[in-house]
Design an enzyme around this catalytic site. Structure first.
Site, PDB file in Angstrom:
ATOM      1  N   SER A  97       0.820  -1.211   0.000  1.00 25.61           N
ATOM      2  CA  SER A  97       0.000   0.000   0.000  1.00 25.61           C
ATOM      3  C   SER A  97       0.857   1.266   0.000  1.00 25.61           C
ATOM      4  CB  SER A  97      -0.953  -0.040   1.194  1.00 25.61           C
ATOM      5  OG  SER A  97      -1.874   1.011   1.152  1.00 25.61           O
ATOM      6  N   ASP A 244      -2.044   6.129  -3.406  1.00 31.26           N
ATOM      7  CA  ASP A 244      -0.993   5.370  -2.748  1.00 31.26           C
ATOM      8  C   ASP A 244      -0.561   4.246  -3.677  1.00 31.26           C
ATOM      9  OD1 ASP A 244      -3.425   4.062  -2.542  1.00 31.26           O
ATOM     10  OD2 ASP A 244      -2.985   3.175  -0.597  1.00 31.26           O
ATOM     11  N   ASP A 246      -1.200   1.036  -4.045  1.00 32.80           N
ATOM     12  CA  ASP A 246      -2.153   0.109  -4.649  1.00 32.80           C
ATOM     13  C   ASP A 246      -3.459   0.787  -5.047  1.00 32.80           C
ATOM     14  OD1 ASP A 246      -3.038   0.474  -2.039  1.00 32.80           O
ATOM     15  OD2 ASP A 246      -3.730  -1.591  -1.806  1.00 32.80           O
ATOM     16  N   ASP A 248      -5.968   2.276  -3.576  1.00 29.11           N
ATOM     17  CA  ASP A 248      -7.264   2.184  -2.910  1.00 29.11           C
ATOM     18  C   ASP A 248      -7.586   3.461  -2.147  1.00 29.11           C
ATOM     19  OD1 ASP A 248      -5.524   1.905  -0.763  1.00 29.11           O
ATOM     20  OD2 ASP A 248      -6.493   0.119   0.063  1.00 29.11           O
TER      21      ASP A 248
END
Length: 463
Positions: A97, A244, A246, A248
């Site tokens: 992340s 960020d 990833d 999400d």
């Protein structure tokens, strides 16, 4: 839990995160899913340089316990979740992340596309910790080994689903210019196309997928996003969007190139959709901004421990009770719109904010929620004894304070005009201290006072 934190497990590659370890996690998860009747498991990753190496180890162990492996490649976490929901398969995602490039980790997703509940994670962790002592995680025979296949089109299908879920006409009619910084992460593979297909003019920085993250650190906080603010001003953009690693999460800048506090973003999005008798869910570090919005709308605000797993679990519980939960999330850009999907999705969050720009600029959308200042201090530790000493000091500090104390997750002290919270990170060896007040000075004083008490205890524990 000993292994899984609030958002899976993360650590430094070569130290706590190794091919052997992630393989063990995969074997435990695969065995659990296989016993529940899932013959296939999706495997996705973000752009980190170590991702492919770790994915190879995961694929081998999943196949060894009889699971077919569907390799999605690099895809945003919400894109992998969309695949799970569409195909009815669970997934293991290799991602850290927002953590620095040397980190990587594992996130587990159920066949419904949601992050696993704490109970499901506990079952998998139990398998992981006991190893194969009872034979339940044993490799299958040679003729039942799982097969591995590469799946094309997961990113494309994800973008198509996003486009069908937002008001494309309203966004296109606003004739917006969007400055985008996906931070070399998985969002670089989807968000530029998504925003352009919404009818926006898109200018980018750090938009090449690169697991070294050469342009900036993956965490989308103000100190890492100076280039995005400059790009907004240089391009005359209406808004800036950052992700960020990833993708999400989404963090935004207004049309002046000024950082929009994530708490203000959440409050603005919530104010647009909350109604009487609705419920919204956030973590124990919730801002007074969202408290005010919920009260004004006549909606209930439910608090959970910090971490999207807890928030998702509570959303699903409320939904099962027949409650309407139109929005939820945390002030770090991790917003959820459960009617779309009870999962954090940076691209969808950005698009929902773009819908609000049809008749006013970004700065005016968030202006009603700029009344509070936030301060966060991270206190690292190396030994568990130091962590325990800091938390004991936080408990002592809380009981001595003239404040309302909440212990849902750590120690939150509410003073009426401000609050401060100390709690251990679920993903890093840190104790975090958060504070919020109407002035930066007041928030800093509260955070520094609690942090000082914890630092003294940490020093004594180390000596």
């Amino acid at each position: 839990m000993e292994v899984f934190g609030s958002s899976g497990v993360r650590g430094t590659v070569g130290e706590t995160i190794t091919p052997t370890f992630v393989g063990q996690v995969a074997r435990a998860a695969g065995s659990e899913w296989r016993s529940a009747g899932h013959g296939a498991v999706a495997l996705a990753r973000d752009t980190r340089r170590t991702g492919e190496m770790l994915a190879d180890a995961v694929a081998s162990e999943l196949a060894a316990v009889g699971c077919d492996v569907r390799r999605l490649g690099v895809v945003p976490t919400p894109g992998a979740q969309a695949y799970c929901a569409r195909e009815g398969v669970p997934a293991l995602i290799i991602t850290a992340s927002h953590n620095p490039p040397r980190y990587n980790g594992v996130k587990l997703v159920g066949a419904d596309g949601y992050e696993l509940s704490r109970e499901a994670l506990e079952r998998i962790e139990s398998r992981l910790l006991r190893g194969d002592r009872d034979g339940s995680d044993a490799s299958v025979g040679w003729d039942r080994v799982g097969r591995s296949e590469r799946v094309d089109g997961a990113r494309r299908r994800y973008v198509e689903e996003l486009l069908s879920a937002v008001d494309r006409e309203a966004i296109a009619a606003a004739d917006l210019t969007v400055a985008l910084d996906p931070g070399h992460g998985a969002g670089a593979t989807t968000s530029p196309e998504f925003l352009r297909r919404l009818g926006c003019e898109v200018v980018t920085v750090n938009a090449q997928p690169d697991g070294r993250f050469p342009g900036r650190d993956p965490e989308p906080v103000a100190e890492n996003l100076g280039e995005l603010g400059e790009l907004v001003r240089a391009a005359g953009a209406d808004v800036g969007v950052a992700h960020d690693g990833d993708a999400d999460r989404a963090i935004l800048f207004d049309e002046r190139g000024e950082f929009i506090d994530g708490e203000a973003l959440l409050a603005a999005l919530a104010a647009a959709v909350l109604d009487t008798d609705d419920a919204t869910v956030s973590a124990v570090n919730v801002s007074q901004r969202l408290v005010d919005v919920a009260e004004a709308a006549g909606a209930d605000l439910e608090l959970t421990p910090i971490g999207s797993t807890y928030i998702v679990t509570r959303i699903l519980e409320l939904t099962a009770e027949g409650r309407r939960v139109p929005v939820a999330g945390e002030g770090n850009g991790g917003v959820l719109f459960p009617p779309y999907r009870p999962a954090r999705d940076g691209a969808y969050t950005a698009a929902r904010f773009l819908e609000l720009l049809a008749d006013r600029p970004a700065s005016e959308v968030v202006a009603p929620y700029d009344d509070y200042e936030n301060v966060r201090i991270n206190l690292p530790y190396e030994e568990g004894s130091t962590r325990r000493a800091m938390l004991e000091a936080a408990e002592t500090y809380a009981h001595a304070a003239d404040a309302e104390v909440t212990t849902i997750d750590g120690y939150r002290l509410d003073y009426g005009d401000a609050w401060v919270l100390a709690r251990p990170s679920g993903t890093e060896p840190l104790v975090r201290v958060y504070a919020e007040a109407r002035s930066h000075e007041r928030a800093s004083d509260l955070a520094e006072s609690m942090a000082e008490a914890l630092e003294v205890a940490a020093e004594e524990a180390r000596s």
